[in-house]
Enzyme design. Structure first.
Site, mmCIF file in Angstrom:
data_model
loop_
_atom_site.group_PDB
_atom_site.id
_atom_site.type_symbol
_atom_site.label_atom_id
_atom_site.label_comp_id
_atom_site.label_asym_id
_atom_site.label_seq_id
_atom_site.Cartn_x
_atom_site.Cartn_y
_atom_site.Cartn_z
ATOM 1 N N GLU A 120 0.860 -1.191 0.000
ATOM 2 C CA GLU A 120 0.000 0.000 0.000
ATOM 3 C C GLU A 120 0.895 1.239 0.000
ATOM 4 O O GLU A 120 1.793 1.377 0.832
ATOM 5 C CB GLU A 120 -0.909 -0.008 1.246
ATOM 6 N N ARG A 121 0.630 2.116 -0.964
ATOM 7 C CA ARG A 121 1.439 3.341 -1.121
ATOM 8 C C ARG A 121 2.925 3.009 -1.296
ATOM 9 O O ARG A 121 3.793 3.735 -0.808
ATOM 10 C CB ARG A 121 1.259 4.293 0.061
ATOM 11 N N ASN A 179 -3.276 -1.594 7.681
ATOM 12 C CA ASN A 179 -4.584 -2.097 7.255
ATOM 13 C C ASN A 179 -4.437 -3.612 7.174
ATOM 14 O O ASN A 179 -3.780 -4.136 6.281
ATOM 15 C CB ASN A 179 -4.975 -1.536 5.883
ATOM 16 N N LYS A 223 -3.961 -0.108 13.973
ATOM 17 C CA LYS A 223 -4.773 0.973 13.408
ATOM 18 C C LYS A 223 -6.214 0.575 13.705
ATOM 19 O O LYS A 223 -6.733 -0.369 13.118
ATOM 20 C CB LYS A 223 -4.517 1.067 11.903
ATOM 21 N N GLU A 263 -10.442 4.503 9.060
ATOM 22 C CA GLU A 263 -10.587 4.141 7.644
ATOM 23 C C GLU A 263 -11.081 2.702 7.481
ATOM 24 O O GLU A 263 -10.570 1.936 6.671
ATOM 25 C CB GLU A 263 -9.268 4.366 6.904
ATOM 26 N N ARG A 315 -2.053 3.580 16.955
ATOM 27 C CA ARG A 315 -2.018 4.780 16.114
ATOM 28 C C ARG A 315 -3.147 5.758 16.473
ATOM 29 O O ARG A 315 -4.288 5.357 16.740
ATOM 30 C CB ARG A 315 -2.089 4.410 14.631
ATOM 31 N N ASP A 330 -2.530 14.506 7.301
ATOM 32 C CA ASP A 330 -2.086 13.240 6.717
ATOM 33 C C ASP A 330 -0.875 13.398 5.803
ATOM 34 O O ASP A 330 -1.019 13.280 4.586
ATOM 35 C CB ASP A 330 -3.264 12.625 5.930
ATOM 36 N N GLU A 373 4.109 9.122 -0.595
ATOM 37 C CA GLU A 373 2.727 9.170 -1.067
ATOM 38 C C GLU A 373 2.340 10.563 -1.551
ATOM 39 O O GLU A 373 1.762 10.723 -2.622
ATOM 40 C CB GLU A 373 1.786 8.721 0.062
ATOM 41 N N GLU A 383 7.245 21.580 -2.769
ATOM 42 C CA GLU A 383 6.190 22.377 -2.148
ATOM 43 C C GLU A 383 5.778 23.529 -3.070
ATOM 44 O O GLU A 383 4.593 23.854 -3.189
ATOM 45 C CB GLU A 383 6.701 22.925 -0.817
ATOM 46 N N TRP A 393 -13.894 12.922 2.735
ATOM 47 C CA TRP A 393 -12.618 12.686 3.412
ATOM 48 C C TRP A 393 -12.170 13.810 4.342
ATOM 49 O O TRP A 393 -11.157 13.675 5.039
ATOM 50 C CB TRP A 393 -11.520 12.409 2.379
#
Ligand code: GCW
Length: 710
Positions: A177-178, A220, A299, A303, A336, A382, A410, A542, A572
Site C-alpha cells: 500500500e502506497r 490495514n 490501526k 478508515e 495509532r 495526513d 505518497e 512544495e 474525506w
C-alpha cells in the site's frame, strides 16, 4: 531462455565503504550473536582489503590471552567492556569512562584513538554493532591522529520502520500500500517471498543507519495478514531470524478484531474476559516462537479498520488489553492516533479533520499502560508536504508518544520526484511546541520533554515512544524506486538516532558512503551536484504543488499529480474552500473550527492571527482574500503564481545539473534518475498550469508579470 535478475544496488554499504576497516589488524572481544555479526563484517572486509581479524579473550574462552598474540598488535579493537582482560589501549579507554555518570545503555558505545589504536567499547553487543557502522562512516578518518574519548548513544530508543506491505495482493492497493519501490521485500502473491538474502541485506542497511525495529505488514490488516499472528506466525519468525543479527526486532500489525476473525469468539470487546485471555494466549505463542518479538502495531477505528468504538469502549481500553498481553514478555503496542471520520458530509462545516486526533486522544492522557506507545502522525491531517506539527504531540504528558513520518512518498512525488525529506523532518523534530527555547518534538519522542517538572499522577517514567517512518523500500533493484530516495531511508535512521543532526550533513554521509571514489570519477563534483539537486528539493516540491499549507489538491485514490478540486466535495475531510474571493480553511477560535485552540501558547496565538501566522501555513489556518498581503510582502494570488513558476524552473535546473553527472557515476543509476526527472518536470508543469489556471479563473486576478497562464 534465462532471465537474469538485475544486481541489487548496495545502497550506502558498497564494499569500498569498508576499505579503511578491512585493511587493518582488528581484534574483536566479546561473545553473542551481534558480536559475531561484527566479527563477520570485519572478516569479509579483511578478506577483500588484506587486513586480519582476531577473536579476543571472551570469544576464545575465559582464560585466553587478551588477543594481542599473533602477527602484530591490533590497530583496531572492538570490545565489550566486560569481555575479560582488554588489550592496553582499550583498557586505558575504559578507565577514562565513568559508567555511573554516563551509562552507555543497550546501544551506546565509546570511541577513542590512542597510540595508533582505534578503540570501540560497548556494554552490550548492539553498541558494538553501531560502533562498527560508525567507523564505516568515518572511513580513513577513524585511523588518523589520536581522538579524545567520545560517547555515542541514540537519543531515541525506538527507531522503527512500518511496512505497509500486504501478504496477499490487495485488489486496489497492490502488494505494498502506497509503495513506489516495486514489490515487497517480505511477501509475494499471498505468501512469504523467501528471499532471505535480501531481507538480511535490508537489515544490514537499516542497522548501518540506526533503525532497530521493523513492522513487517500493513497497518490495514486484511484477512490473510491477520493470520500472521497465528497460523502464519512461522513466516514472521523467518524474517525475525534474518533481521536479528542486525539488532532489529520484528513487530506485527494486528487486527483489533483478531479474537473474532481468528479465535472464533463472538466479540472483540476489550473488557470481555475471554477476549483478554485470547490475546494473552496468542501473545504467549508469539513469544514462544520469537523470544525477542517487538510487539503489535494497531490501526483501530480508522478508515474502516475495526476498533473499540464498536463496543462502546475507549482507545485506552483497546490499547491496554493488548499491552497487558505483551507486558510479561517485554513487548509494546504501537497504537495509532490516526482516527477521524472519513465519511464526513462535505457540507458540514463544523467537523474539522485536523481536530480529530486531539479530540479523541488528549482526554485519554494518563490512561494508557506503560507499554503502550501512542503513534501520532507528525501533522494533524495526513503527511502533506507542509502541515503544522500535530497538537497531540504537546497534549499528552502522561503518555509515551511516538512521532510517525512518511518516508514512502505518497504525497511528495511517489519516488518519481526528487524530494529529500531530511530538512522537513529536521524542522519537525526541532519544533518547540511550547515556544522557542522550550522542549522540542524530539524531546517528546525521547521521553525527556517533561523532565524537571513534577510527575503527574499516573505518568510513565522514562523512555519516549521514539520515531517511526512508513518505509519507502521494496524489491526494486535500487531499493527505493528513485535511487535518490535512498537518502530518505538513510536520513530517517540517522535522525532517529540523533534528531539534532544537520540533515545536510546526513546527506553528506549518504553521498560519501554511496558514491565512493572507485564508483565516481570526480567525487567532489558528484557531491556538489547531488547537493544542488537534493538540498532544496522538498521546498521545490512544495512550490509547484498545493500552496501555503492548504494541502490535498491531489488526484483522489492514487494521490499522484494535481486535481485542485479532487477532494473538495468528498467525505474525506480535506478541503481548501476556494471561492471567487479567497481560499483556505478557517481554523481559528474567533470564526472557524477552533483548531488553533488545541495548541499551547504561544502557537495558539501565533496561528490564530493572520498577522503572525507563518506564510507557509497561512491557508492551513485561515481563509483569506486573494489579495491578502503575506508577511513576505506579496499577495496570496501572486505568491501562488510566483512559487509555481519558480518551482518548475528549479526542476529544469535540477535536470540540467543531473545531466552533468552522465558518465561520472553508475550508468544504470544515472539513467534511472534521468528518466524520473523527465517525469518530474512533466508533472511539475502540470501542477503549475492546473493550479495557476484554477486560481486565475476563480480570482480573475492576472499575473503581475504577465506570464502565460493557460
Ligand atoms: O495517508 C493515508 C493513506 C492510506 C494509509 C493511511 C494510514 C495505510 O492514503 O493508504 O493506510 O494514511 O496512515 O493509515
Amino acid at each position: 531462455m534465462t532471465s537474469e535478475r538485475p544486481a541489487v544496488h548496495p545502497g550506502w554499504l558498497p564494499p569500498e565503504a569498508f576499505a579503511a576497516l578491512g585493511a587493518r589488524r582488528a581484534l574483536v572481544c566479546g561473545a553473542g550473536l551481534l558480536v559475531q555479526t561484527v566479527r563477520d563484517e570485519l572478516a569479509a572486509a579483511a578478506a577483500r582489503y588484506g587486513g586480519k581479524v582476531t577473536a579476543g579473550a571472551a570469544a576464545a574462552g575465559p582464560a585466553g590471552p587478551a588477543g594481542a598474540a599473533g602477527a602484530g598488535a591490533p590497530e583496531l579493537v572492538l570490545a565489550l567492556a566486560g569481555a575479560g582482560p582488554l588489550p592496553g589501549p582499550a583498557a586505558a579507554v575504559l578507565a577514562g569512562h565513568d559508567p555511573a555518570a554516563d551509562a552507555l545503555g543497550d546501544e551506546g558505545f565509546l570511541l577513542a584513538r590512542r597510540a595508533g589504536v582505534t578503540v570501540v567499547l560497548a556494554d552490550r553487543p548492539a553498541g558494538l554493532l553501531y560502533g562498527l557502522f560508525h567507523l564505516v562512516r568515518l572511513g580513513p578518518a577513524a585511523f588518523g591522529p589520536d581522538r579524545a574519548l567520545e560517547r555515542h548513544r541514540p537519543v531515541l530508543r525506538h527507531r522503527m520502520l512500518d511496512h505497509w506491505d500486504n501478504v496477499a495482493v490487495h485488489p486496489v492497493m497492490g502488494q505494498v500500500e502506497r509503495g513506489y519501490a516495486g514489490g515487497s521485500i517480505f511477501w509475494r502473491d499471498g505468501g512469504p517471498r523467501r528471499d532471505f538474502e535480501r531481507v538480511r541485506a535490508y537489515g544490514r542497511l537499516l542497522a548501518a543507519c540506526g533503525v532497530n525495529a521493523v513492522a513487517v505488514n500493513n497497518v490495514n490488516v486484511h484477512a490473510t495478514e491477520a493470520r500472521l499472528l497465528t497460523d502464519r506466525l512461522g513466516d514472521v519468525a523467518d524474517l525475525a531470524d534474518r533481521l536479528r543479527p542486525y539488532g532489529i526486532r520484528v513487530h506485527l500489525s494486528v487486527s483489533f478484531a483478531a479474537p473474532v476473525m481468528l479465535g472464533g469468539l463472538p466479540t472483540a470487546d476489550p473488557c470481555d474476559e475471554a477476549v483478554r485471555d485470547w490475546w494473552a494466549a496468542a501473545t504467549r505463542r508469539v513469544y514462544e516462537r520469537i523470544p525477542d518479538f517487538g510487539g503489535y502495531v494497531v490501526k483501530a477505528d480508522s478508515e474502516g479498520q475495526p476498533g473499540p468504538f464498536r463496543y462502546g469502549r475507549s482507545h485506552a481500553d483497546g490499547a491496554n488489553v493488548l499491552a497487558e498481553a505483551l507486558a510479561p514478555h517485554g513487548g509494546v503496542v504501537h497504537w495509532r492516533a490516526f482516527v477521524y471520520n472519513h465519511r464526513q458530509d462535505w457540507r458540514d462545516r463544523s467537523t474539522d479533520r485536523a481536530r480529530a486526533a486531539f479530540d479523541h486522544f488528549a482526554p485519554l492522557d494518563g490512561r494508557f499502560r506503560d507499554n503502550v506507545i501512542l503513534q501520532v502522525k507528525h501533522g494533524p491531517i495526513d503527511f502533506q508536504p507542509r502541515e503544522p506539527v500535530s497538537p497531540v504531540i504537546a497534549a499528552m504528558p502522561g503518555t509515551r508518544l511516538a512521532v510517525e513520518l512518511q518516508a514512502t512518498q505518497e504525497y511528495t512525488g511517489q519516488q518519481r520526484h526528487v524530494c529529500y525529506l531530511g530538512p522537513w523532518w529536521s524542522e519537525i523534530l526541532r519544533f518547540a511546541p511550547w515556544g522557542p527555547g522550550g522542549s522540542t518534538v524530539a524531546d517528546v519522542a525521547a521521553g525527556t520533554a517533561y523532565e524537571g517538572r513534577p510527575a503527574l499522577p499516573g505518568t510513565v517514567g522514562g523512555g519516549g515512544g521514539g520515531l517511526v517512518a512508513v518505509s519507502n523500500a521494496g524489491d526494486d533493484p535500487f531499493w527505493t524506486g528513485h535511487p535518490l530516495a535512498q537518502a530518505n531511508l538513510y536520513a530517517f535512521g540517522r535522525l532517529a538516532w540523533d534528531p539534532g543532526l544537520d540533515p545536510l550533513a546526513v546527506l553528506d554521509e549518504w553521498i560519501d558512503l554511496t558514491f565512493t571514489p572507485s564508483t565516481t570519477r570526480d567525487p567532489r563534483l558528484v557531491r556538489r551536484i547531488l547537493h544542488e539537486v537534493l538540498d532544496d528539493s522538498w521546498r521545490t516540491y512544495e512550490r509547484y504543488t498545493a500552496p501555503l499549507g492548504v494541502g490535498f489538491m491531489v488526484r483522489p485514490g492514487h494521490h499522484y499529480g494535481p486535481d485542485v478540486d479532487g477532494y473538495e466535495y468528498t467525505p474525506w475531510g480535506t478541503y481548501h474552500f476556494a471561492d471567487r474571493d479567497g481560499v483556505g480553511v478557517d481554523r481559528t477560535r474567533a470564526t472557524g473550527t477552533r483548531f488553533t485552540g488545541q495548541y499551547p501558547p504561544p502557537w495558539s496565538h501565533t496561528y490564530e492571527s493572520v498577522q503572525t501566522c507563518p506564510d507557509e501555513l497561512l491557508l492551513f489556518f485561515h481563509h483569506v482574500p486573494y489579495r491578502h498581503v503575506l508577511r513576505s510582502g506579496v499577495t496570496v494570488i501572486q505568491h501562488i503564481y510566483d512559487s509555481h513558476f519558480a518551482g518548475v524552473e528549479q526542476v529544469v535546473a535540477m535536470r540540467d545539473r543531473w545531466r552533468r553527472l552522465a558518465r561520472l557515476i553508475d550508468a544504470r543509476l544515472h539513467a534511472r534518475v534521468s528518466q524520473r526527472l523527465d517525469e518530474q518536470l512533466r508533472c511539475a508543469q502540470e501542477w503549475r498550469d492546473q493550479v495557476n489556471a484554477y486560481f486565475y479563473r476563480k480570482s480573475g486576478v492576472p499575473d503581475a508579470h504577465g506570464r502565460r497562464i493557460p
